[in-house]
Design a protein around this motif. Structure first.
Motif, PDB file in Angstrom:
ATOM      1  N   THR A 201       0.921  -1.366   0.147  1.00 51.06           N
ATOM      2  CA  THR A 201      -0.174   0.157   0.015  1.00 51.06           C
ATOM      3  C   THR A 201       0.796   1.230   0.144  1.00 51.06           C
ATOM      4  O   THR A 201       0.595   2.113   0.879  1.00 51.06           O
ATOM      5  CB  THR A 201      -1.001  -0.094   1.085  1.00 51.06           C
ATOM      6  OG1 THR A 201      -0.305  -0.049   2.500  1.00 51.06           O
ATOM      7  CG2 THR A 201      -1.964  -1.296   1.214  1.00 51.06           C
ATOM      8  N   PHE A 202       1.655   1.330  -1.083  1.00 55.32           N
ATOM      9  CA  PHE A 202       2.829   2.320  -1.028  1.00 55.32           C
ATOM     10  C   PHE A 202       2.091   3.657  -1.042  1.00 55.32           C
ATOM     11  O   PHE A 202       2.787   4.623  -0.745  1.00 55.32           O
ATOM     12  CB  PHE A 202       3.751   2.140  -2.282  1.00 55.32           C
ATOM     13  CG  PHE A 202       4.957   2.833  -2.255  1.00 55.32           C
ATOM     14  CD1 PHE A 202       5.935   2.614  -1.162  1.00 55.32           C
ATOM     15  CD2 PHE A 202       5.241   3.758  -2.947  1.00 55.32           C
ATOM     16  CE1 PHE A 202       7.006   3.542  -1.123  1.00 55.32           C
ATOM     17  CE2 PHE A 202       6.209   4.774  -3.135  1.00 55.32           C
ATOM     18  CZ  PHE A 202       7.237   4.355  -1.941  1.00 55.32           C
ATOM     19  N   ASP A 203       1.169   3.830  -2.007  1.00 57.91           N
ATOM     20  CA  ASP A 203       0.434   5.139  -1.966  1.00 57.91           C
ATOM     21  C   ASP A 203      -0.228   5.678  -0.398  1.00 57.91           C
ATOM     22  O   ASP A 203       0.082   6.859  -0.421  1.00 57.91           O
ATOM     23  CB  ASP A 203      -0.732   4.923  -3.083  1.00 57.91           C
ATOM     24  CG  ASP A 203      -0.531   5.124  -4.453  1.00 57.91           C
ATOM     25  OD1 ASP A 203       0.688   5.261  -4.685  1.00 57.91           O
ATOM     26  OD2 ASP A 203      -1.081   4.490  -5.322  1.00 57.91           O
ATOM     27  N   ASP A 204      -0.656   4.669   0.168  1.00 55.07           N
ATOM     28  CA  ASP A 204      -1.023   5.246   1.464  1.00 55.07           C
ATOM     29  C   ASP A 204       0.220   5.382   2.343  1.00 55.07           C
ATOM     30  O   ASP A 204       0.063   6.516   2.988  1.00 55.07           O
ATOM     31  CB  ASP A 204      -1.741   3.884   2.129  1.00 55.07           C
ATOM     32  CG  ASP A 204      -2.881   3.496   1.589  1.00 55.07           C
ATOM     33  OD1 ASP A 204      -3.586   4.281   0.993  1.00 55.07           O
ATOM     34  OD2 ASP A 204      -3.314   2.486   2.145  1.00 55.07           O
ATOM     35  N   TYR A 205       1.260   4.799   2.123  1.00 52.92           N
ATOM     36  CA  TYR A 205       2.492   5.577   2.637  1.00 52.92           C
ATOM     37  C   TYR A 205       2.759   6.744   2.494  1.00 52.92           C
ATOM     38  O   TYR A 205       3.164   7.708   3.355  1.00 52.92           O
ATOM     39  CB  TYR A 205       3.541   4.460   2.491  1.00 52.92           C
ATOM     40  CG  TYR A 205       4.887   5.136   2.710  1.00 52.92           C
ATOM     41  CD1 TYR A 205       5.446   5.289   4.181  1.00 52.92           C
ATOM     42  CD2 TYR A 205       5.833   5.122   1.910  1.00 52.92           C
ATOM     43  CE1 TYR A 205       6.677   5.913   4.235  1.00 52.92           C
ATOM     44  CE2 TYR A 205       6.925   5.952   2.009  1.00 52.92           C
ATOM     45  CZ  TYR A 205       7.480   6.044   3.577  1.00 52.92           C
ATOM     46  OH  TYR A 205       8.750   6.725   3.661  1.00 52.92           O
ATOM     47  N   LEU A 206       2.880   7.006   1.151  1.00 50.75           N
ATOM     48  CA  LEU A 206       3.103   8.407   0.475  1.00 50.75           C
ATOM     49  C   LEU A 206       2.375   9.318   1.395  1.00 50.75           C
ATOM     50  O   LEU A 206       2.865  10.504   1.742  1.00 50.75           O
ATOM     51  CB  LEU A 206       3.331   8.268  -0.738  1.00 50.75           C
ATOM     52  CG  LEU A 206       4.417   7.650  -1.537  1.00 50.75           C
ATOM     53  CD1 LEU A 206       4.252   7.691  -3.035  1.00 50.75           C
ATOM     54  CD2 LEU A 206       5.538   8.130  -0.905  1.00 50.75           C
ATOM     55  N   ALA A 207       0.729   9.111   1.407  1.00 47.94           N
ATOM     56  CA  ALA A 207       0.018   9.857   1.955  1.00 47.94           C
ATOM     57  C   ALA A 207       0.236  10.399   3.455  1.00 47.94           C
ATOM     58  O   ALA A 207       0.096  11.297   3.841  1.00 47.94           O
ATOM     59  CB  ALA A 207      -1.481   9.371   1.703  1.00 47.94           C
ATOM     60  N   ARG A 208       0.650   9.277   4.026  1.00 43.68           N
ATOM     61  CA  ARG A 208       0.907   9.490   5.565  1.00 43.68           C
ATOM     62  C   ARG A 208       2.031  10.287   5.514  1.00 43.68           C
ATOM     63  O   ARG A 208       2.125  11.019   6.612  1.00 43.68           O
ATOM     64  CB  ARG A 208       0.712   8.026   6.240  1.00 43.68           C
ATOM     65  CG  ARG A 208       0.816   8.275   7.665  1.00 43.68           C
ATOM     66  CD  ARG A 208       0.608   7.041   8.564  1.00 43.68           C
ATOM     67  NE  ARG A 208       0.708   7.068   9.719  1.00 43.68           N
ATOM     68  CZ  ARG A 208       0.261   6.056  10.700  1.00 43.68           C
ATOM     69  NH1 ARG A 208      -0.360   5.079  10.494  1.00 43.68           N
ATOM     70  NH2 ARG A 208       0.592   6.299  11.943  1.00 43.68           N
TER      71      ARG A 208
END
Length: 230
Positions: A201-208
């Motif tokens: 869930t790399f996009d979630d990581y970038l968002a957080r």
């Protein structure tokens, strides 16, 4: 001992050490097996070399089956400190392998003998020196910046050599197996078309991370159960 390492690797053991806060004691880069494909796992039998083979013969007297002779030759590049006779004698003493902070010679003979030997390469001349022996000659061995003893285990493969305190080995190896299983499943899913970015869930990581710059990918992997790092 080799059985517990048979389906692991030194990178997995290193990652497990980091996970448990166990000091990473890794041999300096460049060490490798004389015969490709050989692996090492066993209790450290330490010895310091001073220019004569007698210290090896003395160490063999205290060897237990499966021990790995870890030789401190100071990382010297001007002499080979083990050859075919020393390796043959190690085999008769029940030693399972040799790991040398230094060089070896008699390469064809060592390959023929078949006992795993890890070193930093081959060099024709043996020692011509005879240095004063230290009191710790048979109790500890230096390997790079690390000090090892019979309280340690040594593991070696194509990626290198590392040392783990025997009293931490069970937890480290158990975690290494779990990391291996996770990584194998991740690799299977990548081959099946599910990218690693999606799995983690790399996009979630970038968002957080955009909201909290202190949030690291390692923290994210721990939260999501990934095993790319550490």
């Amino acid at each position: 001992m080799p059985e517990i390492f048979a389906d692991l690797s030194t990178p997995l053991v290193a990652d497990a050490c980091v996970r448990h806060g166990v000091p990473l004691r890794v041999a300096p880069p460049g060490i490798g097996a004389v015969a490709p494909g050989h692996r090492v796992a066993g209790r450290v039998l330490p010895v310091r070399h001073y220019g004569s083979v007698d210290v090896f013969l003395e160490a063999f007297g205290g060897a237990e089956p499966g021990d790995v002779l870890v030789i401190d030759n100071g990382g010297r590049s001007d002499e080979a400190c083990v050859g075919d006779l020393a390796v043959l004698e190690a085999e008769t003493a029940g030693v399972a392998a040799l790991v040398v902070w230094g060089l070896h010679r008699d390469t064809p003979e060592l390959v023929e003998i078949g006992l795993p030997v890890f070193s930093y390469g081959a060099f024709p001349p043996g020692p011509v020196r005879l240095d004063e022996r230290e009191p710790e000659a048979l109790s500890t061995a230096r390997f790079g910046t690390h000090l090892v003893s019979t309280d340690d285990l040594v593991f070696g493969d194509e990626d290198g050599v590392l040392f783990v305190a025997a009293d931490r080995a069970d937890e480290v190896l158990a975690t290494a197996h779990r990391i291996r299983d996770t990584e194998r499943e991740q690799a299977r899913r990548i081959r099946a078309g599910e990218t690693l970015r999606r799995q983690t869930t790399f996009d979630d990581y970038l968002a957080r991370r955009a909201v909290d710059p202190s949030y690291t990918f390692r923290q994210h992997l721990r939260r999501t159960g990934g095993a790319i790092e550490e």
